[in-house]
Design an enzyme around this catalytic site. Structure first.
Site, short mmCIF file in Angstrom:
data_model
loop_
_atom_site.label_atom_id
_atom_site.label_comp_id
_atom_site.label_asym_id
_atom_site.label_seq_id
_atom_site.Cartn_x
_atom_site.Cartn_y
_atom_site.Cartn_z
N ASP A 324 2.37 -1.61 -7.12
CA ASP A 324 1.29 -1.79 -8.07
C ASP A 324 0.33 -2.82 -7.52
OD1 ASP A 324 2.46 -0.11 -9.85
OD2 ASP A 324 3.51 -1.69 -10.94
N ASP A 599 6.51 -1.28 -13.79
CA ASP A 599 6.79 -2.24 -14.86
C ASP A 599 6.91 -1.58 -16.23
OD1 ASP A 599 4.14 -1.55 -15.11
OD2 ASP A 599 3.36 -3.55 -14.65
N ASP A 603 7.26 4.22 -16.02
CA ASP A 603 7.58 4.08 -14.60
C ASP A 603 9.06 4.35 -14.33
OD1 ASP A 603 5.06 3.38 -13.66
OD2 ASP A 603 5.35 1.26 -14.15
N THR A 696 42.23 -14.31 15.90
CA THR A 696 41.16 -14.36 16.89
C THR A 696 40.01 -13.42 16.53
OG1 THR A 696 42.97 -14.62 18.44
CG2 THR A 696 40.76 -14.46 19.35
#
Ligand code: ADP
Ligand code: MG
Length: 876
Positions: A324, A599, A603, A696
């Site tokens: 956006d 948002d 969406d 190890t």
């Protein structure tokens, strides 16, 4: 009780509550009684479950079997050592997993959703998990309904229940009781369900069920979602299965060959089991989870909250970031820079007030509080503030011309309207995108549109957001309040030009994207020219081939035509949220990996369908956040790019870890397996192999997760998510290092035996051990030499290497350990020689990096990303 058949007052009585809500004490009691309002799978693992999880590991079971075998063949000593190693390993695993769990818990707390309720008669925000039956919740567009509720008051409330009922159209809800009868979920018009979302209007409602007693909970109980598996974990799972077969075959072959050579089966059995353990990358998938969870914790510090763990791993694969504009690329600090008034337009009823300024003040939802802070959408605030500065303050004007009704802004219509009472009738004020208003003008004004368009475009081309105003008078408030009837026959008053400066950090982030082979794309509801101007300022558009497409143009393109240009589009203007989906699928069809921000409620589908959906943390709705994989806590584009950088680092480090582990195992297997073919005894005892494998390999391996970003991590193309783990020469690396380590070990053994050194076995063991440590140091960077990145740039790793070396010396020189591990103290010369031989591995890997740096000096070619264009990158 069937709440939908009962009148609201009876529902309240049944739940012993009232429209004023519960008090805190009652709510507390009910919370204890009903439990938290969350689905069962969100529960945390207990410490005991974590411990058990460590012990239930297949490798541990194999080890325990090995311990059992040792006891059976009268080697109780080995059994103790094996048990001690198992314990140590479980402790390390536990600590890691515990930390990862804590990191995830912190994330979940951050991502926890909130609900607005009336408690003690006051509206407040509480955690959704703390809702109880009888609570009064306040709902509005953008909210996710936090529990099952019965509405008590609704205002044009519409709910999207598709997640529950599969019904795609929105349902209009009412508070009225339904006549007696049978109603399926979707027809219970006065109930709202947990997990569905409010798309329109607002409401108050009683909570009637929480947690697992909600309709969503009933479904969740049926499916009980499994743990998430990331793409990398899936691939590792397959690899693990193949390697298990290899391990079995290697173990069996070793046993068979030894048997034929007439060696004692007891010893053979133990070594075979140890060999199989060496080849089993059992711990890998779990370690990936740990790395991802710790990585997510790190990302949170950079303001990126991960809601889905796999997204941490796939962030590094992003090729397109669709974002956006307002607030993400720009500061969202609008100011009105200029007004244009159409000459000679007067409005009846306003006396001699200025029509345009009056419209600015009245057609707004911005307000200011007692301390004079402005509240509301930044566009609205800028306009209202400008009018107020010119003595057209909203409160005073609204007293004279009270607002009768409104048609709120929506991003598809791109305008909003307010209706006001005046002495002469009802004044209709509309503001919005100029293009939307032109279509609604009176016939007498049509002739002026060409001139207006010219003026508006000139402003937009400079990056201004232009808001146009229109008005008309009606004799009375119309019965039918819809845009189609109200927003027509308008008279154009003028327009305001607003400036929203681009974020400086976004400009840098855009540049960084481009060198990283990522294409930033701007998506906005704004005017084409406004969008283009801002995109040019930010560097999103930098050449003629980079296109700007508008929503209507997009609609006009058919699939093949859109597919042909989609990779070249850098700006989408005047689009509505539904078109985001089309953009995503077109890009995905071209094998692009798409991150998409959003948002609003509409969406959500795009956020779900993007490879990585990103919701705004500050301005985002609850619905968008729930659909997203990641939440931007600061709504800033630069944060997305920062997250990608971290994603690449985390992925890189996991790969380094895999390289280290597999190359090390290959060395052990080759040493053990090949020695007999040279007529040598098996170089190591079972205990030595276990030691190397678990200590190890384990300690330095874990510390690789702390490796900082490679210098060039944002100067190379994204990671192809379809690429196998073995891409990039991993297989050759493992084979090469394996042969080298194996060869050095066998060589040392052969030489020492020839020299009649009694410590030949301890020497071989030491060579193998220290060569792994050298490998850990050299493997830290894929390209850079350790001397240029600095020994101290990964202190945990340095610490792990020193610690492991110290532990090794302990079992060489402490007499009690000599006994346990069947080792002998080496002389200084022997130790020095072993370390020198072992260091060959370090130097060879460093040399290999040096050669590949020289080789690729002129520049790294980034494969074609955008319609054949390639980026030539200088390597440093
Ligand atoms: P963005 O992608 O920048 O968030 P929006 O969807 O908010 O775009 O806005 C799209 C267009 O709608 C704007 O260019 C403007 O013309 C118009 N618009 C935006 N906010 C308002 C508002 N509060 N009232 C009326 N019109 C608006
Ligand atoms: Mg907006």
């Amino acid at each position: 009780m069937d709440y939908y058949l009962t009148p609201v007052t009876e529902v309240a009585a049944e739940l012993t509550t009232s429209p004023a809500g519960l008090d805190a004490a009652t709510a507390g009691q009910r919370l204890a009684e009903h439990g938290p309002n969350q689905l069962a799978d969100a529960q945390q693992k207990t410490i005991w479950q974590l411990v058990l999880h460590q012990l239930a590991d297949v490798m541990i079971l194999v080890l325990l079997t090995a311990a059992g075998v040792s006891v059976l063949i009268g080697e109780a000593k080995s059994a103790y050592v094996i048990l001690a190693i198992v314990m140590l390993n479980a402790v390390i695993g536990f600590v890691q997993e515990y930390r990862a769990d804590k990191a995830m818990e912190a994330l979940q707390k951050m991502a926890a959703s909130h609900a607005q309720v009336l408690r003690d008669g006051r509206p407040q925000e509480i955690l959704t998990a703390e809702l109880v039956p009888g609570d009064v919740v306040l709902l509005e567009a953008g909210h996710v309904i936090p529990a099952d509720v019965r509405f008590l008051e609704t205002h044009t409330l519409k709910v999207d229940e598709s997640s529950l009922t599969g019904e795609s159209s929105n349902v209009e809800k009412t508070p009225d009781a339904l006549p007696p009868g049978e109603y399926p979920l979707g027809d219970r018009l006065n109930l709202g369900y947990k997990g569905t979302s409010v798309t329109n209007g607002r409401a108050t409602a009683y909570v009637v069920a929480t947690g697992m007693k909600t309709e969503l909970g009933k479904i969740a109980a049926l499916i009980q979602t499994a743990e998430v598996v990331t793409p990398l974990q899936k691939r590792l799972g397959t690899l693990g299965k193949r390697l298990s077969v290899v391990a079995l075959v290697v173990g069996a072959l070793f046993f068979g060959v030894g048997w034929l050579r007439g060696e004692a089966w007891q010893d053979l059995l133990l070594v075979s089991i140890s060999l199989a353990i060496a080849a089993l990358p059992e711990a890998l998938p779990a370690l990936v989870t740990v790395s991802l969870a710790l990585g997510a914790g790190r990302l949170m510090k950079s303001h990126a909250l991960m809601r889905k763990l796999p997204a941490v791993e796939t962030l590094g694969s992003v090729t397109y970031i669709c974002t956006d504009k307002t607030g993400t690329l720009t500061l969202n600090q609008m100011t009105v820079e200029d007004l244009y008034e159409v000459p000679a337009v007067t409005l009846a009823g306003l006396a001699d007030r200025n029509g345009l300024l009056t419209a600015l003040a009245l057609n707004t939802d911005a307000s200011h509080d007692a301390e004079n802070h402005w509240l509301g959408d930044s566009t609205e605030v800028a306009l209202a503030q400008y009018a107020a500065d010119k003595d057209y303050a909203r409160p005073a004007l609204e007293e004279q011309f009270p607002r009768l009704a409104e048609l709120p802004f929506d991003s598809e219509r791109k305008c909003m309207t307010t209706l006001h009472q005046t002495p002469e009738g009802v004044l209709v004020l509309t503001k919005g995108a100029a293009g939307s208003l032109y279509k609604q003008l009176t016939d007498s004004q049509q002739a002026g549109i060409a001139d207006l368009t010219r003026r508006v475009d000139a402003q937009a081309a400079q990056g201004y957001r232009v808001l146009a105003y229109g008005a008309k008078m009606l004799p009375e408030l119309p019965a039918d309040l819809t845009p189609a009837t109200v927003e027509t026959g308008l008279t154009f008053l003028g327009f305001a030009s607003l400036l929203d400066p681009p974020r400086e950090e976004a400009r840098q982030a855009v540049a960084e994207c481009k060198t990283a082979g990522i294409i930033p794309v701007m998506i906005t509801g704004d005017h084409k020219l406004t969008a283009k101007a801002i995109a040019e300022k930010l560097g999103i558009i930098s050449s003629e081939d980079e296109l700007v497409l508008t929503g209507p143009e997009l609609t006009a393109l058919d699939e093949p035509a859109f597919a042909a240009v989609v990779e070249k589009v850098r700006v989408y203007a005047r689009v509505d949220p539904a078109q985001k989906l089309r953009i995503i699928s077109a890009l995905q069809a071209r094998h692009q990996f798409v991150a998409m921000t959003g948002d609003g409620v509409n969406d959500a589908p795009a956020l779900k369908n993007a490879d990585i959906g990103i919701a705004m943390g500050i301005n985002g709705t609850e619905v968008a956040k729930e659909a997203a994989a990641m939440i931007l806590l600061d709504d800033n584009f630069a944060t997305i790019v920062e997250a990608v950088r971290h994603g690449r680092r985390i992925y890189d480090n996991i790969l380094k870890f895999i390289r280290y582990l597999l190359a090390g195992s290959a060395g052990e297997i080759i040493a053990l397996f090949c020695a007999p073919f040279f007529g040598l005894p098996v170089p190591l005892l079972a205990i030595h192999i276990l030691w190397i494998n678990l200590i190890t390999d384990g300690l330095p391996g874990l510390a690789l997760a702390y490796e900082p970003s490679e210098k060039n991590s944002m100067r190379r193309p994204p990671i192809d998510p379809r690429q196998t783990i073995f891409a990039d020469g991993l297989g050759w690396f493992i084979l090469g290092v394996g042969l080298l380590v194996g060869g050095l070990t066998i060589g040392t053994e052969a030489w020492a035996i020839r020299q009649d050194l009694p410590h030949w076995q301890t020497m071989a063991f030491t060579v193998l051990c220290f060569s792994q440590l050298g490998l850990a140091l050299a493997i830290r960077s894929r390209r850079e030499s350790i001397f240029s990145i600095g020994l101290l740039s990964n202190k945990p790793l340095l610490g792990a290497v020193v610690l492991t070396a110290g532990l090794h010396l302990t079992i060489l020189y402490v007499p009690f350990c000599n006994e346990l591990f069947s080792t002998q103290p080496l002389t200084v010369a022997e130790l020095g020689l072993a370390v020198a031989i072992a260091s060959v591995v370090f130097w060879v890997v460093e040399l290999q990096k040096l050669i590949s740096r020289r080789w690729k000096r002129p520049g790294v070619q980034v494969p074609a990303l955008s319609g054949g264009a390639t980026l030539a990158l200088v390597s440093d």
